[in-house]
Motif scaffolding. Structure first.
Motif, PDB file in Angstrom:
ATOM      1  N   LYS A  75      -1.152  -4.915   1.804  1.00 54.48           N
ATOM      2  CA  LYS A  75      -1.037  -5.458   0.450  1.00 54.48           C
ATOM      3  C   LYS A  75       0.326  -6.132   0.312  1.00 54.48           C
ATOM      4  CE  LYS A  75      -2.841  -2.997  -2.880  1.00 54.48           C
ATOM      5  NZ  LYS A  75      -4.047  -3.671  -3.292  1.00 54.48           N
ATOM      6  N   ASP A  76       0.307  -7.455   0.099  1.00 52.72           N
ATOM      7  CA  ASP A  76       1.567  -8.198   0.004  1.00 52.72           C
ATOM      8  C   ASP A  76       2.228  -7.977  -1.363  1.00 52.72           C
ATOM      9  OD1 ASP A  76       0.433  -9.988  -1.906  1.00 52.72           O
ATOM     10  OD2 ASP A  76      -0.182 -11.379  -0.345  1.00 52.72           O
ATOM     11  N   GLU A  90       0.161  -9.136  -4.616  1.00 54.43           N
ATOM     12  CA  GLU A  90      -0.887  -8.190  -5.004  1.00 54.43           C
ATOM     13  C   GLU A  90      -0.300  -6.859  -5.468  1.00 54.43           C
ATOM     14  OE1 GLU A  90      -4.190  -8.734  -5.332  1.00 54.43           O
ATOM     15  OE2 GLU A  90      -3.611 -10.808  -4.979  1.00 54.43           O
ATOM     16  N   ALA A  91       0.740  -6.391  -4.795  1.00 57.17           N
ATOM     17  CA  ALA A  91       1.367  -5.131  -5.189  1.00 57.17           C
ATOM     18  C   ALA A  91       2.000  -5.241  -6.576  1.00 57.17           C
ATOM     19  CB  ALA A  91       2.417  -4.714  -4.161  1.00 57.17           C
ATOM     20  N   ASP A 136       0.829  -1.207   0.000  1.00 54.42           N
ATOM     21  CA  ASP A 136       0.000   0.000   0.000  1.00 54.42           C
ATOM     22  C   ASP A 136       0.862   1.255   0.000  1.00 54.42           C
ATOM     23  OD1 ASP A 136      -2.557  -1.360   0.125  1.00 54.42           O
ATOM     24  OD2 ASP A 136      -2.073  -1.826   2.215  1.00 54.42           O
TER      25      ASP A 136
END
Length: 162
Positions: free
Chosen positions: A62-63, A66-67, A39
Protein backbone atom coordinates in the motif's frame (compact mmCIF):
# COMPACT_ATOMS: atom_id res chain seq x y z
CA UNK A 1 2.24 21.30 24.90
CA UNK A 2 2.84 17.64 25.68
CA UNK A 3 4.73 15.03 23.77
CA UNK A 4 3.78 14.63 20.11
CA UNK A 5 3.66 10.96 19.11
CA UNK A 6 4.98 10.51 15.56
CA UNK A 7 4.93 7.60 13.13
CA UNK A 8 7.14 7.40 10.06
CA UNK A 9 6.37 5.31 6.98
CA UNK A 10 9.11 4.97 4.37
CA UNK A 11 10.50 1.91 2.63
CA UNK A 12 14.10 3.07 3.10
CA UNK A 13 15.28 2.10 6.57
CA UNK A 14 18.32 4.42 6.44
CA UNK A 15 16.05 7.38 5.68
CA UNK A 16 13.64 6.49 8.53
CA UNK A 17 16.51 6.13 10.98
CA UNK A 18 18.07 9.40 9.78
CA UNK A 19 14.85 11.35 10.35
CA UNK A 20 14.40 9.79 13.78
CA UNK A 21 18.00 10.54 14.78
CA UNK A 22 17.82 14.10 13.47
CA UNK A 23 14.73 14.82 15.61
CA UNK A 24 15.98 13.03 18.72
CA UNK A 25 17.21 16.26 20.39
CA UNK A 26 13.63 17.57 20.49
CA UNK A 27 12.19 16.02 23.60
CA UNK A 28 8.60 16.93 22.76
CA UNK A 29 8.65 14.61 19.71
CA UNK A 30 8.56 10.85 20.29
CA UNK A 31 8.61 8.31 17.47
CA UNK A 32 6.18 5.54 18.34
CA UNK A 33 5.98 3.67 15.04
CA UNK A 34 8.25 2.85 12.10
CA UNK A 35 6.71 1.26 9.02
CA UNK A 36 8.20 0.36 5.68
CA UNK A 37 4.88 0.52 3.82
CA UNK A 38 1.27 1.60 4.19
CA UNK A 39 0.07 -1.83 5.26
CA UNK A 40 2.53 -1.94 8.19
CA UNK A 41 1.61 1.61 9.11
CA UNK A 42 -2.12 0.88 9.24
CA UNK A 43 -1.50 -2.31 11.22
CA UNK A 44 0.57 -0.42 13.82
CA UNK A 45 -1.66 2.61 14.36
CA UNK A 46 -4.13 1.01 16.82
CA UNK A 47 -1.34 0.02 19.24
CA UNK A 48 0.73 3.21 18.99
CA UNK A 49 -1.90 5.93 18.35
CA UNK A 50 0.37 8.53 16.72
CA UNK A 51 -0.65 12.18 16.53
CA UNK A 52 1.31 12.85 13.33
CA UNK A 53 2.50 10.59 10.51
CA UNK A 54 5.46 11.39 8.26
CA UNK A 55 4.77 9.39 5.12
CA UNK A 56 6.57 8.69 1.87
CA UNK A 57 4.51 8.28 -1.31
CA UNK A 58 6.26 5.44 -3.12
CA UNK A 59 6.36 2.30 -1.00
CA UNK A 60 5.78 -1.39 -1.76
CA UNK A 61 2.35 -2.80 -0.97
CA UNK A 62 0.00 0.00 0.00
CA UNK A 63 1.66 3.21 -1.20
CA UNK A 64 1.49 6.58 0.51
CA UNK A 65 -1.46 7.86 -1.51
CA UNK A 66 -3.63 4.87 -0.59
CA UNK A 67 -2.38 4.80 3.00
CA UNK A 68 -3.17 8.51 3.41
CA UNK A 69 -6.73 7.88 2.21
CA UNK A 70 -7.13 5.02 4.68
CA UNK A 71 -5.69 7.04 7.57
CA UNK A 72 -8.02 9.96 6.82
CA UNK A 73 -11.01 7.64 6.72
CA UNK A 74 -10.19 5.44 9.71
CA UNK A 75 -8.32 7.94 11.91
CA UNK A 76 -9.49 11.48 11.07
CA UNK A 77 -7.69 12.92 14.13
CA UNK A 78 -4.25 11.84 12.93
CA UNK A 79 -2.35 14.40 10.86
CA UNK A 80 -0.40 13.28 7.79
CA UNK A 81 2.66 15.10 6.49
CA UNK A 82 3.89 13.73 3.18
CA UNK A 83 7.67 13.46 3.09
CA UNK A 84 8.64 12.74 -0.50
CA UNK A 85 11.19 13.31 -3.22
CA UNK A 86 8.42 14.15 -5.72
CA UNK A 87 8.45 17.83 -6.61
CA UNK A 88 5.70 17.36 -9.18
CA UNK A 89 2.98 19.97 -8.67
CA UNK A 90 0.28 17.42 -9.47
CA UNK A 91 1.25 15.25 -6.49
CA UNK A 92 1.46 18.18 -4.13
CA UNK A 93 -1.81 19.73 -5.25
CA UNK A 94 -3.69 16.42 -5.26
CA UNK A 95 -2.51 15.43 -1.80
CA UNK A 96 -3.09 18.83 -0.22
CA UNK A 97 -6.56 19.04 -1.79
CA UNK A 98 -7.40 15.55 -0.54
CA UNK A 99 -6.49 15.56 3.11
CA UNK A 100 -2.73 15.76 3.57
CA UNK A 101 -1.86 18.25 6.31
CA UNK A 102 1.55 19.11 4.92
CA UNK A 103 4.03 18.25 2.19
CA UNK A 104 7.80 18.26 2.57
CA UNK A 105 10.55 17.31 0.20
CA UNK A 106 13.00 14.72 1.44
CA UNK A 107 15.83 17.24 1.26
CA UNK A 108 14.17 19.30 4.03
CA UNK A 109 16.33 20.29 6.97
CA UNK A 110 15.57 18.60 10.30
CA UNK A 111 14.41 21.97 11.68
CA UNK A 112 11.77 22.20 8.95
CA UNK A 113 10.57 18.65 9.62
CA UNK A 114 10.31 19.54 13.31
CA UNK A 115 8.45 22.76 12.46
CA UNK A 116 6.05 20.81 10.24
CA UNK A 117 5.32 18.27 12.98
CA UNK A 118 4.77 21.02 15.55
CA UNK A 119 2.56 23.21 13.33
CA UNK A 120 0.48 20.33 12.06
CA UNK A 121 -0.10 19.22 15.65
CA UNK A 122 -0.97 22.76 16.80
CA UNK A 123 -2.81 24.19 13.76
CA UNK A 124 -3.80 21.19 11.70
CA UNK A 125 -1.66 22.11 8.69
CA UNK A 126 1.83 23.12 7.60
CA UNK A 127 2.39 25.16 4.47
CA UNK A 128 5.93 26.01 3.42
CA UNK A 129 6.91 28.24 0.49
CA UNK A 130 7.07 25.29 -1.90
CA UNK A 131 3.47 24.22 -1.17
CA UNK A 132 2.16 27.79 -0.98
CA UNK A 133 3.53 28.54 -4.45
CA UNK A 134 1.84 25.49 -5.94
CA UNK A 135 -1.51 26.09 -4.23
CA UNK A 136 -1.54 29.76 -5.23
CA UNK A 137 -0.59 28.93 -8.82
CA UNK A 138 -3.42 26.38 -9.07
CA UNK A 139 -5.87 28.74 -7.40
CA UNK A 140 -5.03 31.54 -9.83
CA UNK A 141 -5.39 29.20 -12.80
CA UNK A 142 -8.91 28.15 -11.74
CA UNK A 143 -10.18 31.51 -10.59
CA UNK A 144 -11.00 34.18 -13.15
CA UNK A 145 -13.24 36.36 -10.97
CA UNK A 146 -12.59 40.08 -10.99
CA UNK A 147 -13.58 41.59 -7.64
CA UNK A 148 -15.32 44.94 -7.53
CA UNK A 149 -15.69 47.36 -4.66
CA UNK A 150 -18.70 49.12 -6.15
CA UNK A 151 -22.29 47.95 -5.93
CA UNK A 152 -22.71 47.38 -9.65
CA UNK A 153 -23.74 43.95 -10.73
CA UNK A 154 -21.47 42.51 -13.40
CA UNK A 155 -23.10 40.12 -15.82
CA UNK A 156 -21.31 37.60 -17.97
CA UNK A 157 -21.89 37.55 -21.73
CA UNK A 158 -24.13 34.51 -21.35
CA UNK A 159 -26.20 36.23 -18.64
CA UNK A 160 -26.65 39.28 -20.89
CA UNK A 161 -27.84 37.04 -23.75
CA UNK A 162 -30.48 35.45 -21.54
Amino acid sequence: MGIIKVAIADDHKIFRKGVILSLRPYTNIKFVLEAENGDDLLAGIPDTQPDVILMDLRMPGKDGIEARKAVSKLYPNIYVVVLSMYEDERFVYHLMENGANGYLLKNAEPMEIRRAVMEVYEKGYYLNNFVNRILLKRSHARQKVVPSLNNEITLSDKERDV
